[in-house]
Design a protein around this motif. Structure first.
Motif, PDB file in Angstrom:
ATOM      1  N   PHE A  31      25.417  64.767  14.621  1.00 27.76           N
ATOM      2  CA  PHE A  31      24.919  64.885  15.988  1.00 27.76           C
ATOM      3  C   PHE A  31      24.173  63.625  16.411  1.00 27.76           C
ATOM      4  O   PHE A  31      24.269  63.189  17.566  1.00 27.76           O
ATOM      5  CB  PHE A  31      23.990  66.097  16.118  1.00 27.76           C
ATOM      6  CG  PHE A  31      23.239  66.120  17.417  1.00 27.76           C
ATOM      7  CD1 PHE A  31      23.886  66.444  18.594  1.00 27.76           C
ATOM      8  CD2 PHE A  31      21.893  65.796  17.469  1.00 27.76           C
ATOM      9  CE1 PHE A  31      23.210  66.447  19.808  1.00 27.76           C
ATOM     10  CE2 PHE A  31      21.209  65.799  18.669  1.00 27.76           C
ATOM     11  CZ  PHE A  31      21.860  66.133  19.840  1.00 27.76           C
ATOM     12  N   THR A  32      23.448  63.026  15.476  1.00 24.61           N
ATOM     13  CA  THR A  32      22.660  61.847  15.803  1.00 24.61           C
ATOM     14  C   THR A  32      23.545  60.657  16.158  1.00 24.61           C
ATOM     15  O   THR A  32      23.090  59.700  16.789  1.00 24.61           O
ATOM     16  CB  THR A  32      21.709  61.490  14.634  1.00 24.61           C
ATOM     17  OG1 THR A  32      20.934  62.651  14.306  1.00 24.61           O
ATOM     18  CG2 THR A  32      20.737  60.379  15.016  1.00 24.61           C
ATOM     19  N   ILE A  33      24.814  60.704  15.775  1.00 22.28           N
ATOM     20  CA  ILE A  33      25.746  59.676  16.235  1.00 22.28           C
ATOM     21  C   ILE A  33      25.800  59.686  17.759  1.00 22.28           C
ATOM     22  O   ILE A  33      25.680  58.639  18.414  1.00 22.28           O
ATOM     23  CB  ILE A  33      27.145  59.899  15.617  1.00 22.28           C
ATOM     24  CG1 ILE A  33      27.102  59.588  14.110  1.00 22.28           C
ATOM     25  CG2 ILE A  33      28.200  59.023  16.310  1.00 22.28           C
ATOM     26  CD1 ILE A  33      28.409  59.878  13.387  1.00 22.28           C
ATOM     27  N   GLY A  34      25.964  60.868  18.353  1.00 18.21           N
ATOM     28  CA  GLY A  34      25.938  60.974  19.803  1.00 18.21           C
ATOM     29  C   GLY A  34      24.554  60.725  20.375  1.00 18.21           C
ATOM     30  O   GLY A  34      24.396  60.113  21.440  1.00 18.21           O
ATOM     31  N   PHE A  35      23.532  61.199  19.669  1.00 20.42           N
ATOM     32  CA  PHE A  35      22.133  61.001  20.052  1.00 20.42           C
ATOM     33  C   PHE A  35      21.829  59.509  20.166  1.00 20.42           C
ATOM     34  O   PHE A  35      21.229  59.038  21.134  1.00 20.42           O
ATOM     35  CB  PHE A  35      21.265  61.662  18.981  1.00 20.42           C
ATOM     36  CG  PHE A  35      19.789  61.707  19.251  1.00 20.42           C
ATOM     37  CD1 PHE A  35      19.210  62.838  19.799  1.00 20.42           C
ATOM     38  CD2 PHE A  35      18.966  60.645  18.921  1.00 20.42           C
ATOM     39  CE1 PHE A  35      17.844  62.903  20.013  1.00 20.42           C
ATOM     40  CE2 PHE A  35      17.602  60.702  19.128  1.00 20.42           C
ATOM     41  CZ  PHE A  35      17.039  61.836  19.682  1.00 20.42           C
ATOM     42  N   ALA A  36      22.270  58.738  19.168  1.00 20.76           N
ATOM     43  CA  ALA A  36      22.032  57.288  19.162  1.00 20.76           C
ATOM     44  C   ALA A  36      22.779  56.606  20.305  1.00 20.76           C
ATOM     45  O   ALA A  36      22.258  55.668  20.931  1.00 20.76           O
ATOM     46  CB  ALA A  36      22.467  56.693  17.825  1.00 20.76           C
ATOM     47  N   THR A  37      23.985  57.076  20.584  1.00 20.04           N
ATOM     48  CA  THR A  37      24.751  56.508  21.692  1.00 20.04           C
ATOM     49  C   THR A  37      24.011  56.689  23.007  1.00 20.04           C
ATOM     50  O   THR A  37      23.901  55.754  23.813  1.00 20.04           O
ATOM     51  CB  THR A  37      26.143  57.177  21.778  1.00 20.04           C
ATOM     52  OG1 THR A  37      26.850  56.953  20.556  1.00 20.04           O
ATOM     53  CG2 THR A  37      26.950  56.603  22.936  1.00 20.04           C
ATOM     54  N   LEU A 178      23.874  50.473  13.389  1.00 21.95           N
ATOM     55  CA  LEU A 178      24.058  49.028  13.234  1.00 21.95           C
ATOM     56  C   LEU A 178      25.100  48.498  14.230  1.00 21.95           C
ATOM     57  O   LEU A 178      24.892  47.459  14.873  1.00 21.95           O
ATOM     58  CB  LEU A 178      24.494  48.716  11.807  1.00 21.95           C
ATOM     59  CG  LEU A 178      24.754  47.228  11.476  1.00 21.95           C
ATOM     60  CD1 LEU A 178      23.485  46.410  11.673  1.00 21.95           C
ATOM     61  CD2 LEU A 178      25.280  47.090  10.039  1.00 21.95           C
ATOM     62  N   LEU A 179      26.200  49.235  14.382  1.00 26.43           N
ATOM     63  CA  LEU A 179      27.255  48.799  15.301  1.00 26.43           C
ATOM     64  C   LEU A 179      26.786  48.862  16.759  1.00 26.43           C
ATOM     65  O   LEU A 179      27.129  47.984  17.564  1.00 26.43           O
ATOM     66  CB  LEU A 179      28.501  49.677  15.118  1.00 26.43           C
ATOM     67  CG  LEU A 179      29.271  49.482  13.815  1.00 26.43           C
ATOM     68  CD1 LEU A 179      30.413  50.498  13.720  1.00 26.43           C
ATOM     69  CD2 LEU A 179      29.823  48.070  13.711  1.00 26.43           C
ATOM     70  N   ASN A 180      26.001  49.867  17.113  1.00 24.12           N
ATOM     71  CA  ASN A 180      25.459  49.930  18.467  1.00 24.12           C
ATOM     72  C   ASN A 180      24.521  48.768  18.743  1.00 24.12           C
ATOM     73  O   ASN A 180      24.555  48.170  19.825  1.00 24.12           O
ATOM     74  CB  ASN A 180      24.720  51.261  18.683  1.00 24.12           C
ATOM     75  CG  ASN A 180      25.601  52.332  19.289  1.00 24.12           C
ATOM     76  OD1 ASN A 180      25.902  52.314  20.476  1.00 24.12           O
ATOM     77  ND2 ASN A 180      26.034  53.259  18.459  1.00 24.12           N
ATOM     78  N   TRP A 181      23.702  48.481  17.765  1.00 24.71           N
ATOM     79  CA  TRP A 181      22.792  47.330  17.925  1.00 24.71           C
ATOM     80  C   TRP A 181      23.600  46.045  18.119  1.00 24.71           C
ATOM     81  O   TRP A 181      23.275  45.214  18.977  1.00 24.71           O
ATOM     82  CB  TRP A 181      21.894  47.213  16.684  1.00 24.71           C
ATOM     83  CG  TRP A 181      21.047  45.971  16.696  1.00 24.71           C
ATOM     84  CD1 TRP A 181      19.874  45.761  17.362  1.00 24.71           C
ATOM     85  CD2 TRP A 181      21.333  44.742  16.010  1.00 24.71           C
ATOM     86  NE1 TRP A 181      19.398  44.491  17.137  1.00 24.71           N
ATOM     87  CE2 TRP A 181      20.281  43.842  16.313  1.00 24.71           C
ATOM     88  CE3 TRP A 181      22.358  44.314  15.175  1.00 24.71           C
ATOM     89  CZ2 TRP A 181      20.232  42.541  15.803  1.00 24.71           C
ATOM     90  CZ3 TRP A 181      22.318  43.025  14.675  1.00 24.71           C
ATOM     91  CH2 TRP A 181      21.279  42.153  14.974  1.00 24.71           C
ATOM     92  N   LEU A 182      24.678  45.913  17.347  1.00 18.21           N
ATOM     93  CA  LEU A 182      25.504  44.709  17.433  1.00 18.21           C
ATOM     94  C   LEU A 182      26.255  44.627  18.765  1.00 18.21           C
ATOM     95  O   LEU A 182      26.164  43.630  19.487  1.00 18.21           O
ATOM     96  CB  LEU A 182      26.502  44.684  16.273  1.00 18.21           C
ATOM     97  CG  LEU A 182      27.502  43.517  16.253  1.00 18.21           C
ATOM     98  CD1 LEU A 182      26.779  42.193  16.111  1.00 18.21           C
ATOM     99  CD2 LEU A 182      28.515  43.720  15.121  1.00 18.21           C
ATOM    100  N   ILE A 196      33.160  51.937  21.104  1.00 23.46           N
ATOM    101  CA  ILE A 196      33.782  51.356  19.908  1.00 23.46           C
ATOM    102  C   ILE A 196      32.988  51.756  18.662  1.00 23.46           C
ATOM    103  O   ILE A 196      33.566  52.125  17.627  1.00 23.46           O
ATOM    104  CB  ILE A 196      33.860  49.824  20.032  1.00 23.46           C
ATOM    105  CG1 ILE A 196      34.852  49.434  21.123  1.00 23.46           C
ATOM    106  CG2 ILE A 196      34.270  49.190  18.697  1.00 23.46           C
ATOM    107  CD1 ILE A 196      34.829  47.955  21.470  1.00 23.46           C
ATOM    108  N   ALA A 197      31.661  51.688  18.753  1.00 19.01           N
ATOM    109  CA  ALA A 197      30.814  52.060  17.616  1.00 19.01           C
ATOM    110  C   ALA A 197      31.038  53.519  17.232  1.00 19.01           C
ATOM    111  O   ALA A 197      31.143  53.855  16.043  1.00 19.01           O
ATOM    112  CB  ALA A 197      29.344  51.824  17.967  1.00 19.01           C
TER     113      ALA A 197
END
Length: 461
Positions: A31-37, A178-182, A196-197
């Protein structure tokens, strides 16, 4: 007597936590994948936050719920097959589910492609709809990732093999951040970078789980691909659809709430505020869903093994434990109501509006600490169709109309809409409690035995 009950409670708690603990962590990580997005998108701007929020709540939430439901038929079948010792059927069931979920993903693809006109048809803001439409096209690979992921999860959960799944999800989450930050922060690729992340992260989860599943760790349950997977697909689809309808009616309820909020004045602020609250609520639901998975496995295993009293006892332990955790989470939300919104946005108006909703959010978290666990009981026992009818009545005939009246006629805006949603959830929870504790578990055990025979198990007599 008290000592015996205490010992049984301790033993059942250990069995429940053995599944629920890693299942909670897996759910939180995924869930935190979507949360981070949403968090990264929120710092791009108010429109970007609203676009991703409505895309996740309306389109991805719709598709996620349907795909999860189509895969959830495995919870009933695999869990009861494990209890009856019919491990050889697990791989076949999983392959059938892959076929059905893959076809379902193809059918749902146009929903992603035409997100923008669909949202505008629902009278959402043009600017938000257009940006959400672009984002949904970019995340189509995630739709097909769900088709692979959910059946594997049910395969592993039914055998209480969840820790590897948890570790894979944890690694994927770290990669996702990491990919979102990048892509979003450093390379400034905006929502395209966030998409993409997410695509990479979800397929990384699938790759890790597939390697684990096919590596020889399940010699009885996974014996390779088989043409038997194409047999009895019609009957399998019926059970999958019953599971899908049950779960979708729950998840789409929140989608409908987001759509109603979009009709309010200042929809950008209103959608952002209620979406932030829903993200925290859904994060809390991940804990309850861990117990949903645990009680589903425990009930289906015990019914498949012909132990109806043990199945009933596992329900009592799971509901009690999840409720206590719900009280703790409610207190945490109320205590941090002034600070939690800042994880998503720096906009003062959005932070203020979100803080106002904290009390209703806390109450919703408490109710939803019980409801998903009872849904897990329904899945474990095979009551999906009954729960679907209960959901229709409580959510769509009572909750949403009350929310619309309070939000638009009583002028309570998003708070009124949420109060209606809470009322529907509370009524559903009460009904499910009555149904669950009036169940004749001996009869359910007999039905489980018949279901195993029907779906390809060996004669148990």
């Amino acid at each position: 007597m008290g000592r015996v009950v205490g010992k049984r409670s301790w033993e059942e708690s250990k069995k429940t936590w053995h599944i629920a603990g890693p299942a909670i962590l897996t759910g939180i990580f995924q869930f935190t994948i979507g949360f981070a997005t949403v968090a990264f998108a929120g710092h791009l701007g108010e429109v970007e936050l609203a676009a991703v929020s409505i895309a996740q709540a309306v389109v991805e939430g719709f598709a996620y719920g349907f795909m999860l439901g189509m895969g959830s038929a495995l919870e009933t079948l695999c869990g009861q097959a494990v209890g009856a010792g019919q491990l050889r059927m697990l791989g076949i069931y999983t392959q059938r589910s892959w076929i059905i979920c893959g076809v379902t993903a193809l059918v749902l693809t146009p929903l992603y492609v035409f997100t923008s006109p669909i949202l505008q048809l629902l009278r959402q803001s043009t600017e938000i709809s257009e940006l959400a439409g672009k984002y949904c096209i970019w995340v189509i690979p995630q739709l097909f990732a769900y088709a692979v992921n959910f059946p594997i999860q049910k395969f592993l959960q039914s055998q209480s093999k969840v820790w590897v799944m948890t570790m894979i999800s944890g690694v994927a989450l770290a990669v996702h951040i990491l990919l979102n930050w990048l892509f979003v922060t450093k390379l400034r690729q905006g929502l395209a970078g966030a998409a993409i992340a997410g695509n990479i992260s979800w397929w990384l989860i699938n790759l890790g789980q597939l390697i684990y599943m096919m590596s020889g760790c399940f010699p009885e349950a996974w014996t390779g691909f088989s043409v038997s997977a194409f047999k009895s697909l019609t009957a399998f689809v019926r059970l999958s659809l019953a599971s899908a309808v049950m779960l979708c009616l729950e998840l789409w309820y929140y989608t409908a709430v987001i759509i109603l909020v979009g009709y309010l004045k200042n929809p950008g602020i209103a959608i952002s505020a209620i979406s932030i609250c829903m993200n925290f609520q859904l994060w809390a639901i991940m804990i309850a869903l861990g117990f949903n998975a645990a009680v589903s496995v425990r009930v289906s295993n015990e019914l498949g093994a012909g132990h109806p009293k043990a199945a009933k006892f596992s329900v009592i332990i799971a509901v009690s434990t999840s409720f206590l955790l719900g009280i703790i989470l409610m207190a945490a939300v109320l205590g941090g109501r002034a600070y939690l919104p800042r994880f998503f946005t720096d906009e003062p108006d959005v932070v203020k509006e979100t803080s106002k909703l904290a009390y209703i959010l806390g109450a919703t978290i408490l109710v939803n600490s019980i409801q998903p666990v009872l849904s897990g009981v329904a899945i474990g026992a095979g009551w999906q169709s009954l729960v679907a009818f209960i959901n229709i009545g409580c959510y769509y005939l009572i909750g949403l109309p009350i929310g619309a009246i309070l939000g638009f006629i009583a002028k309570l805006n998003e708070m009124g809409i949420w109060l209606g949603m809470l009322g529907g959830c509370l009524l559903q929870t009460v009904i499910l409690l009555v149904v669950t504790f009036r169940t004749k578990w001996q009869q359910e055990s007999s039905q489980a035995e018949e279901r195993i025979r029907t779906w390809g198990g060996e004669n148990l007599t």
